[in-house]
Scaffold this active site. Structure first.
Site, PDB file in Angstrom:
ATOM      1  N   ARG A  84       2.785  61.057  37.686  1.00 58.33           N
ATOM      2  CA  ARG A  84       1.793  61.165  36.593  1.00 58.33           C
ATOM      3  C   ARG A  84       0.415  61.254  37.235  1.00 58.33           C
ATOM      4  O   ARG A  84      -0.008  60.334  37.942  1.00 58.33           O
ATOM      5  CB  ARG A  84       1.874  59.955  35.661  1.00 58.33           C
ATOM      6  CG  ARG A  84       0.685  59.856  34.722  1.00 58.33           C
ATOM      7  CD  ARG A  84       0.882  58.856  33.608  1.00 58.33           C
ATOM      8  NE  ARG A  84       1.817  59.357  32.625  1.00 58.33           N
ATOM      9  CZ  ARG A  84       1.964  58.838  31.410  1.00 58.33           C
ATOM     10  NH1 ARG A  84       1.232  57.807  31.018  1.00 58.33           N
ATOM     11  NH2 ARG A  84       2.849  59.345  30.565  1.00 58.33           N
TER      12      ARG A  84
ATOM     13  N   HIS B  67       2.763  67.679  29.405  1.00 56.50           N
ATOM     14  CA  HIS B  67       3.596  66.456  29.395  1.00 56.50           C
ATOM     15  C   HIS B  67       5.035  66.896  29.100  1.00 56.50           C
ATOM     16  O   HIS B  67       5.590  66.601  28.044  1.00 56.50           O
ATOM     17  CB  HIS B  67       3.073  65.483  28.337  1.00 56.50           C
ATOM     18  CG  HIS B  67       3.565  64.078  28.488  1.00 56.50           C
ATOM     19  ND1 HIS B  67       4.438  63.685  29.488  1.00 56.50           N
ATOM     20  CD2 HIS B  67       3.302  62.953  27.760  1.00 56.50           C
ATOM     21  CE1 HIS B  67       4.693  62.394  29.356  1.00 56.50           C
ATOM     22  NE2 HIS B  67       4.020  61.927  28.319  1.00 56.50           N
TER      23      HIS B  67
ATOM     24  N   GLN C  90       7.910  64.452  27.932  1.00 55.92           N
ATOM     25  CA  GLN C  90       7.778  64.031  26.535  1.00 55.92           C
ATOM     26  C   GLN C  90       8.379  65.082  25.605  1.00 55.92           C
ATOM     27  O   GLN C  90       9.034  64.753  24.609  1.00 55.92           O
ATOM     28  CB  GLN C  90       6.296  63.831  26.196  1.00 55.92           C
ATOM     29  CG  GLN C  90       6.035  63.389  24.778  1.00 55.92           C
ATOM     30  CD  GLN C  90       6.446  61.953  24.526  1.00 55.92           C
ATOM     31  OE1 GLN C  90       6.069  61.069  25.274  1.00 55.92           O
ATOM     32  NE2 GLN C  90       7.208  61.711  23.468  1.00 55.92           N
TER      33      GLN C  90
ATOM     34  N   CYS D 147       3.597  60.927  20.342  1.00 58.36           N
ATOM     35  CA  CYS D 147       4.158  60.507  21.630  1.00 58.36           C
ATOM     36  C   CYS D 147       3.820  59.063  21.965  1.00 58.36           C
ATOM     37  O   CYS D 147       4.488  58.449  22.790  1.00 58.36           O
ATOM     38  CB  CYS D 147       3.687  61.439  22.749  1.00 58.36           C
ATOM     39  SG  CYS D 147       1.921  61.330  23.127  1.00 58.36           S
TER      40      CYS D 147
ATOM     41  N   ARG E 230      12.895  59.281  25.344  1.00 59.84           N
ATOM     42  CA  ARG E 230      12.369  59.509  26.697  1.00 59.84           C
ATOM     43  C   ARG E 230      13.447  59.148  27.725  1.00 59.84           C
ATOM     44  O   ARG E 230      13.649  59.851  28.713  1.00 59.84           O
ATOM     45  CB  ARG E 230      11.108  58.666  26.950  1.00 59.84           C
ATOM     46  CG  ARG E 230       9.901  59.028  26.092  1.00 59.84           C
ATOM     47  CD  ARG E 230       9.368  60.409  26.435  1.00 59.84           C
ATOM     48  NE  ARG E 230       8.987  60.514  27.839  1.00 59.84           N
ATOM     49  CZ  ARG E 230       7.833  60.086  28.363  1.00 59.84           C
ATOM     50  NH1 ARG E 230       6.929  59.536  27.587  1.00 59.84           N
ATOM     51  NH2 ARG E 230       7.571  60.238  29.651  1.00 59.84           N
TER      52      ARG E 230
HETATM   53  N1  NVA Z   1      -2.657  63.066  25.557  1.00 60.41           N
HETATM   54  C1  NVA Z   1      -2.401  61.708  25.965  1.00 60.41           C
HETATM   55  C2  NVA Z   1      -0.936  61.461  26.096  1.00 60.41           C
HETATM   56  C3  NVA Z   1      -0.564  60.057  26.480  1.00 60.41           C
HETATM   57  C4  NVA Z   1       0.911  59.859  26.627  1.00 60.41           C
HETATM   58  C5  NVA Z   1      -3.129  61.422  27.269  1.00 60.41           C
HETATM   59  O1  NVA Z   1      -3.091  62.268  28.170  1.00 60.41           O
HETATM   60  O2  NVA Z   1      -3.739  60.352  27.390  1.00 60.41           O
HETATM   61  N1   CP Z   2       4.109  58.854  25.646  1.00 62.74           N
HETATM   62  C1   CP Z   2       3.850  58.389  26.876  1.00 62.74           C
HETATM   63  O1   CP Z   2       3.926  59.112  27.890  1.00 62.74           O
HETATM   64  O2   CP Z   2       3.528  57.065  26.900  1.00 62.74           O
HETATM   65  P1   CP Z   2       2.998  56.236  28.155  1.00 62.74           P
HETATM   66  O3   CP Z   2       1.584  56.708  28.443  1.00 62.74           O
HETATM   67  O4   CP Z   2       3.030  54.806  27.713  1.00 62.74           O
HETATM   68  O5   CP Z   2       3.886  56.499  29.336  1.00 62.74           O
END
Ligand code: NVA
Ligand code: CP
Length: 307
Positions: free
Chosen positions: A101, A128, A131, A264, A292
């Site tokens: 990530r 993502h 997801q 999400c 997930r």
């Molecule tokens: N769009 C959000 C998704 C979090 C799972 C972010 O990047 O913070």
């Molecule tokens: N939806 C998602 O990726 O959640 P987290 O940021 O908690 O991993």
């Protein structure tokens, strides 16, 4: 040949469908597959915060017979101190796959170029894709299928989630609508890639600035935070500019009678979605979060078979 999962279209529509079939099998029989038996280790690296991704990868890797190695970038040599390719060259001699990530998509591409083990995008600024596998599994479960269904994403059309819905939704044969102001439109090259794929799958992509028009008759209503990780300094401007795209009960009433609501998570109730929607009877967010686990186990099982 080593396969990587850096964006939704790193796999073909047929491969996406096969991974979703396997995810459903693993959901029904959780410990059926042990591709990581040994145990082999999978490195899961976080430059950004996470709850769902961290837990689902850690539990999923253990379910597959393996051992998760969770690495926080702040306490590693990544993040400016060492290149992604150098880190990957060290890891590949000890782990079966690398899950990361991060911020820039280019870092994932550099890591993938520099290693012989699969690299999986666990969220970047642009996509993502893990997801989306979970979301498509959830849509299959609640709607029977994805092809021909209409999915509307409301809010930040330039976010990782919007881009992944555009690509992965088109791959699954869905009619994807992005409801956003023009200044938050998805990246043109990503829309063009999705439109090329949609020709093959029967899906489509539409950018619609009017939220009510975008909601009309939709089977799946989706939103995400207006303030993605890394955008915190723009919070007030985003609240001001995206306020008209909040998913309210009134907006839900314009969708299909049996429409589902997805997010999400994490969610900011009262901003991108009202509590009565996200906590209401049409919301499937807890299934989505659970999926997930099953989707990523299927992805890892499939990707490890490609070597
Ligand atoms: N769009 C959000 C998704 C979090 C799972 C972010 O990047 O913070
Ligand atoms: N939806 C998602 O990726 O959640 P987290 O940021 O908690 O991993």
């Amino acid at each position: 040949m080593t396969r990587h999962f850096l964006r939704d279209d790193s796999i073909t529509p047929a491969e996406q469908s096969g991974i979703l079939d396997l995810a459903a099998e693993l959901k029904a029989d959780r410990f059926a597959r042990k591709p990581l038996e040994g145990p082999q280790t999978v490195a899961v690296i976080f430059d950004k915060s996470s709850t769902r991704t961290r837990v689902s990868f850690a539990v999923g890797i253990a379910d597959l017979g393996g051992s998760p190695l969770i690495i926080s970038t702040a306490s590693s040599q990544l993040g400016g101190k060492e290149t992604p390719a150098d880190t990957a060259r060290v890891l590949e001699r000890q782990v079966a796959a690398i899950v990361w990530r991060t911020y820039a998509q280019s870092g994932l591409e550099q890591m993938a170029e520099g290693t012989s083990v699969p690299v999986v995008n666990a969220l970047s600024d642009d996509f993502h894709p893990c997801q989306l596998l979970a979301d498509l599994l959830t849509i299959r479960e609640h709607k029977g299928s994805t092809a021909g269904r209409t999915l509307t994403f409301f809010g930040d059309g330039q976010s990782n989630m919007a881009h992944s819905y555009v690509l992965a939704g088109a791959m699954a044969g869905m009619h994807v609508r992005v409801a956003a102001p023009a200044s938050y439109s998805p990246r043109a090259d990503i829309v063009a890639d999705a439109e090329r794929i949609a020709v093959e799958t029967g899906g489509s992509v539409s950018l619609i600035s009017d939220a009510r028009e975008a909601a009309a008759g939709a089977d799946v209503m989706i939103t995400d935070t207006w303030v993605s990780m890394g955008k915190e300094e723009e919070k007030q401007r985003r609240i001001d500019e995206l306020g008209g795209y909040k998913v309210t009960a009134e907006l839900m009433s314009l969708a299909a009678d049996d429409a589902i609501f997805m997010h999400c998570l994490p969610a900011d109730r009262g901003y991108e979605v009202d509590a009565e929607v996200i906590d209401g009877p049409q919301s499937v967010i807890w299934d989505e979060a659970e999926n997930r686990l099953h989707a990523q186990k299927a992805l890892l099982t499939w990707i490890l078979e490609q070597d």
